[in-house]
Structures are given as structure tokens and as C-alpha cells.
Design an enzyme around this catalytic site. Structure first.
Site, PDB file in Angstrom:
ATOM      1  N   TYR A   8       2.860  -2.763 -50.873  1.00  0.00           N
ATOM      2  CA  TYR A   8       2.992  -2.804 -52.116  1.00  0.00           C
ATOM      3  C   TYR A   8       4.240  -3.008 -52.617  1.00  0.00           C
ATOM      4  O   TYR A   8       5.154  -2.040 -52.278  1.00  0.00           O
ATOM      5  CB  TYR A   8       2.441  -1.126 -52.424  1.00  0.00           C
ATOM      6  CG  TYR A   8       2.196  -0.590 -53.922  1.00  0.00           C
ATOM      7  CD1 TYR A   8       2.594  -1.646 -54.791  1.00  0.00           C
ATOM      8  CD2 TYR A   8       1.250   0.273 -53.984  1.00  0.00           C
ATOM      9  CE1 TYR A   8       2.169  -1.153 -56.153  1.00  0.00           C
ATOM     10  CE2 TYR A   8       0.978   0.659 -55.464  1.00  0.00           C
ATOM     11  CZ  TYR A   8       1.469  -0.199 -56.516  1.00  0.00           C
ATOM     12  OH  TYR A   8       1.016   0.374 -57.677  1.00  0.00           O
ATOM     13  N   HIS A  41       1.284   3.537 -51.240  1.00  0.00           N
ATOM     14  CA  HIS A  41       2.944   3.721 -51.383  1.00  0.00           C
ATOM     15  C   HIS A  41       3.448   4.325 -50.129  1.00  0.00           C
ATOM     16  O   HIS A  41       4.762   4.712 -50.234  1.00  0.00           O
ATOM     17  CB  HIS A  41       3.074   5.123 -52.522  1.00  0.00           C
ATOM     18  CG  HIS A  41       2.725   4.440 -53.809  1.00  0.00           C
ATOM     19  ND1 HIS A  41       1.517   4.045 -54.514  1.00  0.00           N
ATOM     20  CD2 HIS A  41       3.565   4.465 -54.870  1.00  0.00           C
ATOM     21  CE1 HIS A  41       1.724   3.802 -55.773  1.00  0.00           C
ATOM     22  NE2 HIS A  41       2.914   3.855 -56.067  1.00  0.00           N
ATOM     23  N   HIS A  57      -6.714   2.366 -55.096  1.00  0.00           N
ATOM     24  CA  HIS A  57      -5.512   2.456 -55.914  1.00  0.00           C
ATOM     25  C   HIS A  57      -4.688   3.719 -55.193  1.00  0.00           C
ATOM     26  O   HIS A  57      -5.276   4.666 -54.414  1.00  0.00           O
ATOM     27  CB  HIS A  57      -5.860   3.194 -57.283  1.00  0.00           C
ATOM     28  CG  HIS A  57      -4.647   3.758 -58.078  1.00  0.00           C
ATOM     29  ND1 HIS A  57      -4.733   5.015 -58.146  1.00  0.00           N
ATOM     30  CD2 HIS A  57      -3.751   3.126 -58.743  1.00  0.00           C
ATOM     31  CE1 HIS A  57      -3.647   5.390 -58.901  1.00  0.00           C
ATOM     32  NE2 HIS A  57      -3.002   4.127 -59.326  1.00  0.00           N
ATOM     33  N   LYS A  94       3.878  -4.768 -57.980  1.00  0.00           N
ATOM     34  CA  LYS A  94       3.962  -3.880 -59.131  1.00  0.00           C
ATOM     35  C   LYS A  94       4.850  -4.893 -60.346  1.00  0.00           C
ATOM     36  O   LYS A  94       6.039  -4.892 -60.187  1.00  0.00           O
ATOM     37  CB  LYS A  94       4.684  -2.591 -58.815  1.00  0.00           C
ATOM     38  CG  LYS A  94       4.673  -1.697 -60.078  1.00  0.00           C
ATOM     39  CD  LYS A  94       3.520  -1.319 -60.932  1.00  0.00           C
ATOM     40  CE  LYS A  94       2.552  -0.868 -59.954  1.00  0.00           C
ATOM     41  NZ  LYS A  94       1.335  -0.325 -60.836  1.00  0.00           N
TER      42      LYS A  94
HETATM   43  O1  GKR Z   1       3.819   4.218 -58.517  1.00  0.00           O
HETATM   44  O2  GKR Z   1       4.703   3.313 -60.196  1.00  0.00           O
HETATM   45  C1  GKR Z   1       3.966   3.496 -59.519  1.00  0.00           C
HETATM   46  C2  GKR Z   1       2.560   2.904 -59.946  1.00  0.00           C
HETATM   47  O3  GKR Z   1       2.739   2.084 -61.037  1.00  0.00           O
HETATM   48  C3  GKR Z   1       1.390   3.969 -60.192  1.00  0.00           C
HETATM   49  O4  GKR Z   1       1.843   4.735 -60.937  1.00  0.00           O
HETATM   50  C4  GKR Z   1       0.078   3.303 -60.440  1.00  0.00           C
HETATM   51  O5  GKR Z   1      -0.601   4.207 -60.819  1.00  0.00           O
HETATM   52  O6  GKR Z   1       0.056   2.227 -58.452  1.00  0.00           O
HETATM   53  C5  GKR Z   1      -0.473   2.430 -59.363  1.00  0.00           C
HETATM   54  C6  GKR Z   1      -1.529   1.356 -59.937  1.00  0.00           C
HETATM   55  O7  GKR Z   1      -1.877   0.658 -59.269  1.00  0.00           O
HETATM   56  O8  GKR Z   1      -1.567   1.232 -61.157  1.00  0.00           O
HETATM   57 MG    MG Z   2      -2.787  -0.317 -60.823  1.00  0.00          MG
END
Ligand code: GKR
Ligand code: MG
Length: 422
Positions: free
Chosen positions: A146, A349, A320, A193
């Protein structure tokens, strides 16, 4: 009913653990991520564990429900749900076909307590949780790397040493991040991301990663940060590059518009987030892969039900994640092992987290997968010293709800969080 099985006490402990400055459409992660650790203690002193969100709304719900679970038998999951429902949702169970306000809060609270009750059931029976859930269809659950664009350090003094991942904003830095994820953990799939930079820039990053890793399936997740027009503009550049495109746009209707033109499956953890959303999802053809998450879909058995619906309706299933520790990872792995159609590596994560709350330290990915924890129930136990230290972090850090936008404005005072960003 065997004596000593009933719940004698329910403890909910908020914790905060170190989190790197990871960027996303909403801003940047704060120095501390919040979770709640649940302990359900039986009359005989067995302890069932759960882990979920630590934001103040969830924490208040968990604390409100905890006393109502005293006296329950951990096998009576319908009774657990009824008690939670009465406290958080009035007296009636919302029909699943009609998402009602409060359904998600019930699902979040139930999901947390259900894991702890199932952990106890496994301990009573002396079997791992995946056995209770019908048996494993795989011995190892695959996870994906990730990737996050990130700053080198948090703004100001986070109160702890800077993480050792360094800045990752350029394409070359993102390739380096990928190399470390793949070499340290063996991940066989890669998720980026997105929603941080212009889509074209993020697609360039994907191309650089593709050159370095020609065989790894790729995904990008802008968290609804792209408009329909932007998504349609960049779709041709994504042709042949992705195993799925996750939440490019922010609503079911918009995802339906994009799906009409997309050559790759669309995935979501944002627009189809409870069972009541499924009819419209199917009617619009908006999504082809649902990222399940037991923390808000209502627990491990709901995750299995979602997996089954996926089989019925031809939807792919993935998982997720948010910033989390080992109890959540153990639960994801236990249920992931039982889903025949978990055809994609799950998000996690976990590599970004250095703290841990379970005894024995971090669980270890090998070859991009986690072997099934083998002890009874969840297969993990609490490290009480770590729990106390992480609770002390919670008390000291002052954060009570996640706010990536305010954190981002410390770095860039003019930063705007409006979506779609692009
Ligand atoms: O941890 O910044 C993050 C992610 O963007 C998380 O908040 C999301 O909920 O990982 C997530 C996703 O797949 O959308
Ligand atoms: Mg997502």
C-alpha cells in the site's frame, strides 16, 4: 450452558500509535492514529479481543454499549446485536435494503464486539477462528503493498523519532518505496493511494512502478478525488495498466457513469458500504469489486455474507484498511482465509505501523501473505504493557478525531480540501 461462559466485564481502551505523514485526498495523516481495543472478559477469566476505530463517536458508542453486554453468552451474537441496536439505533433493526441513519454506527460497534465474542467462542472450543467460520479455503492470506506519497516528517515536533521511509513525492522516490515494500514483505500486488497530485502525475508514477515491476498487478485509489470528466479524460491512459480502479469518483451515480466507459473493473470502499447499497450498485453497474471491511460491514460473518453476495452477483471481493494494529490484522486474516472469492490481495496499512498491542510484537508477512494465526480464537493475545503505553499516548496526544485536512494546513496553509480535487 456451561458455567462461567457469560460475559462478566467489557473493557474498551482508546489508544494512539505513531503514524507517518502519509498523503491522501483529505490531507495528511496526523502523528498519531487512534484505535479502540476491546476486551470481553468471561466469568471464568477468558479474554476475547477486538480492535476498531478510536474516534470519539465510535469510542462513545462502544463505551455506551459495553455495560449492556455483561451477562450475555458469547455464542448469542443475535442477542449482542439486539442489545447494541437498542442502545445506538432506537429499538428497531433497520431493514438491510434501506440504509438508515445509525445503521453504520451499529455495524461498527457490532463488528468490534462480534470479533471479541468469536475470539471467545474459538477459545471455548479450542479452535482457531477460521475453523469456527466454516474452515479455511487458503492457508495464507495475500496482502498488497500500500504505497503513499509522503512527507519526510511531520510538521513540528511529533514527540518521537522521524520514520525511516523518507520523503516520497517524486516518481523515483515512489519506486524506491515500492522496492522496499516488495523486498521486505514480498508483496505481489501494488496499490497507490492517489488523489494527492494531478491524475496525470500519479499515472506517471504508476508507469514508473510498472517499469520496475512489470508483473505486479497495480491499483490506484484517489478516494473520490476525481470528477467524472477528469476520470473519463484519463481513462485511456489507464488502459491495460490496472487490475482495478478504486473510487475515482465520489458517488454511486458517478461511478456508474465512469463504469460505462471503463475498460477495467471499478472497486470501492466508499460508495457501497452497507448491504442496503447493493441493489443500487447493481442497477447502475457502478462497481465490480467491493472492498469489504469487517470494521464497518458489521463483523466477520457479515464479511462472509458479502463475499457470498459477491459470488451470486458476480462482484469481486477485496479488503479495505485504515491505519491499524495486529488484532485487526488477525481478524482480517482469519476471515480472509474463509472467503472463496477473495480474488484480490487485501489492503493493509500494517507495514506503516511500528507500534503493536499484541504479545510477541508485529505479525510477519512472508511472500506477501500472512499465515493463519494458529492459536484458539483470533490467535493473538494482548501485551498489557504495550496497551498501557499506547493508552498513555492517547491521553497525551490530544487528538480525538482524525483530521487530515487541518494537519495538511500546517504544511500548506492555503490547502483546500474540496472534492473533487481534480
Ligand atoms: O489512510 O489515508 C489513508 C486512506 O486513504 C484511508 O483513509 C482510506 O480509508 O485506505 C483507505 C481507502 O482505501 O480508501
Ligand atoms: Mg479505498
Amino acid at each position: 450452558m456451561a458455567r462461567g461462559m457469560r460475559v462478566a466485564e467489557v473493557r474498551v481502551t482508546p489508544i494512539a500509535f505513531r503514524d507517518p505523514p502519509l498523503l491522501n485526498v483529505a490531507g495528511v495523516h496526523e502523528p498519531w492514529a487512534l484505535r479502540s481495543i476491546i476486551e470481553v472478559v468471561t466469568e471464568d477469566g477468558l479474554v476475547g479481543l477486538g480492535e476498531t476505530y478510536g474516534e470519539e463517536v465510535t469510542l462513545a458508542d462502544l463505551l455506551a454499549c459495553a455495560p449492556a453486554l455483561v451477562g450475555v453468552v458469547p455464542f448469542d451474537l443475535n442477542g449482542v446485536r439486539r442489545r447494541i441496536n437498542e442502545i445506538l439505533h432506537g429499538h428497531d433493526e433497520a431493514p438491510a435494503m434501506i440504509p438508515a441513519s445509525g445503521t453504520r454506527r451499529v455495524n461498527v460497534a457490532f463488528g468490534a464486539f462480534e470479533v471479541a465474542m468469536l475470539d471467545l467462542q474459538g477459545q471455548f472450543a479450542g479452535v482457531p477462528l477460521h475453523v469456527l467460520l466454516g474452515g479455511a479455503v487458503r492457508e495464507r492470506v495475500p496482502y498488497s503493498a500500500y504505497l503513499f506519497y509522503k512527507f519526510a516528517r511531520h510538521h513540528g515536533d511529533s514527540g518521537y523519532p522521524t520514520d525511516d521511509w523518507g520523503e516520497a513525492l517524486s516518481h523515483a522516490q515512489m519506486v524506491d518505496q515500492t522496492r522496499r515494500m516488495v523486498s521486505d514483505y514480498g508483496f505481489g500486488s501494488i496499490k497507490l493511494k492517489g488523489g494527492v497530485f494531478e491524475p496525470e502525475y500519479e499515472i506517471e508514477t504508476l508507469r514508473a512502478i510498472r517499469s520496475a515491476f512489470p508483473d505486479h498487478p497495480l491499483r490506484i485509489d484517489p478516494n473520490g478525488g476525481w470528477s467524472v470528466a477528469t476520470t473519463l479524460r484519463v481513462l485511456p491512459q489507464l488502459d491495460g495498466l490496472l487490475e482495478y480502479l478504486e473510487d475515482p469518483t465520489g458517488t454511486l451515480e458517478e461511478m456508474g457513469e465512469v463504469a460505462k466507459q471503463a475498460s477495467m473493473p471499478l472497486a470501492t470502499n466508499m460508495v457501497t458500504v452497507e448491504f442496503g447499497h447493493i441493489p443500487k450498485t447493481l442497477a447502475l453497474g457502478a462497481v465490480q469489486v467491493i472492498l469489504s471491511d469487517h470494521h464497518y460491514w458489521g463483523g466477520l460473518r457479515s464479511t462472509q455474507q458479502l463475499g457470498h453476495l459477491g459470488r451470486v452477483f458476480g462482484l469481486g471481493i477485496s479488503m479495505h484498511s485504515n491505519s491499524h494494529l495486529g488484532i485487526s490484522l488477525a481478524a482480517m486474516t482469519q476471515v480472509g482465509a474463509t472467503l472463496p472469492n477473495l480474488t484480490y490481495a487485501a489492503d493493509s496499512h500494517y507495514p506503516w505501523q511500528v507500534d503493536e498491542v499484541i504479545a510477541g510484537g508485529k505479525l510477519r508477512f512472508e511472500g506477501g501473505a500472512l499465515a493463519l494465526p494458529q492459536g484458539p480464537g483470533l490467535g493473538v493475545t494482548l501485551d498489557r504493557t504495550a496497551l498501557a503505553a499506547l493508552h498513555a499516548n492517547f491521553l497525551a496526544c490530544g487528538i480525538r478525531r482524525r483530521d487530515d485536512g487541518s494537519e495538511m494546513r500546517k504544511h500548506q496553509p492555503d490547502w483546500q480540501g474540496a472534492r473533487p480535487r481534480f
